[in-house]
Structures are given as C-alpha cells and as structure tokens.
Design a protein around this motif. Sequence first.
Motif, PDB file in Angstrom:
ATOM      1  N   ARG A  38      43.549  54.690 -18.029  1.00  0.00           N
ATOM      2  CA  ARG A  38      44.687  55.613 -18.017  1.00  0.00           C
ATOM      3  C   ARG A  38      44.261  57.016 -17.566  1.00  0.00           C
ATOM      4  O   ARG A  38      44.894  57.623 -16.724  1.00  0.00           O
ATOM      5  CB  ARG A  38      45.309  55.678 -19.411  1.00  0.00           C
ATOM      6  CG  ARG A  38      46.570  56.494 -19.514  1.00  0.00           C
ATOM      7  CD  ARG A  38      47.049  56.596 -20.955  1.00  0.00           C
ATOM      8  NE  ARG A  38      47.157  55.296 -21.603  1.00  0.00           N
ATOM      9  CZ  ARG A  38      48.273  54.607 -21.747  1.00  0.00           C
ATOM     10  NH1 ARG A  38      49.402  55.089 -21.282  1.00  0.00           N
ATOM     11  NH2 ARG A  38      48.270  53.452 -22.357  1.00  0.00           N
ATOM     12  N   CYS A  39      43.186  57.544 -18.148  1.00  0.00           N
ATOM     13  CA  CYS A  39      42.822  58.940 -17.874  1.00  0.00           C
ATOM     14  C   CYS A  39      41.414  59.115 -17.309  1.00  0.00           C
ATOM     15  O   CYS A  39      41.052  60.209 -16.889  1.00  0.00           O
ATOM     16  CB  CYS A  39      42.958  59.785 -19.137  1.00  0.00           C
ATOM     17  SG  CYS A  39      41.697  59.450 -20.386  1.00  0.00           S
ATOM     18  N   CYS A  64      43.457  60.099 -24.473  1.00  0.00           N
ATOM     19  CA  CYS A  64      44.875  59.708 -24.380  1.00  0.00           C
ATOM     20  C   CYS A  64      45.555  59.635 -25.744  1.00  0.00           C
ATOM     21  O   CYS A  64      46.763  59.749 -25.842  1.00  0.00           O
ATOM     22  CB  CYS A  64      45.009  58.331 -23.749  1.00  0.00           C
ATOM     23  SG  CYS A  64      44.506  58.189 -22.058  1.00  0.00           S
ATOM     24  N   THR A 104      44.346  51.665 -24.804  1.00  0.00           N
ATOM     25  CA  THR A 104      44.428  51.395 -23.378  1.00  0.00           C
ATOM     26  C   THR A 104      43.216  50.564 -22.953  1.00  0.00           C
ATOM     27  O   THR A 104      42.243  50.475 -23.685  1.00  0.00           O
ATOM     28  CB  THR A 104      44.529  52.715 -22.575  1.00  0.00           C
ATOM     29  OG1 THR A 104      44.808  52.429 -21.222  1.00  0.00           O
ATOM     30  CG2 THR A 104      43.272  53.530 -22.694  1.00  0.00           C
TER      31      THR A 104
END
Length: 70
Positions: free
Chosen positions: A14-15, A53, A57
């Motif tokens: 995700r990040c 986050c 994830t």
Amino acid sequence: MKNKNYNYETKCRRCGNLTEWYFSTTDRFTWGQFAEAMQNLIEHPRQSKCDMCKKRTVQDVVAYSPVGGE
C-alpha cells in the motif's frame, strides 16, 4: 558466542514502508528451514499490520538473513 537470529524484511504494497521482523534464533531452526519458510512467504504473501498505514495489508518479503553474533 551468542546465538544469531533469523530476521526478514517486508515491504507494504500500500505505502512501501519497510518493516523488519524477527523469525527465530538459529538454535531453533536450520538455515534450510528458515529459507523454506521465506520461500513460502514469497510465494504466498500475507497480510500484516503496517505501522505506516495503520491497516492490515499485504507485505512482500524483500530481504532475509541471520543477524547478530558474538
């Protein structure tokens, strides 16, 4: 001589945050067992909570090795 630890590092999909994880000490598992476990994580990525986050994830293994020492 102190035991070394097996650690691995994952990257959040995700990040992109990198997280280092502790797996075990070397006296509990052999390098082959650790490498097999890492291969499984690479083939079947797991969800873990990302500190950046603040959500669960998928985390991809990006590095693994024994660390520590004398």
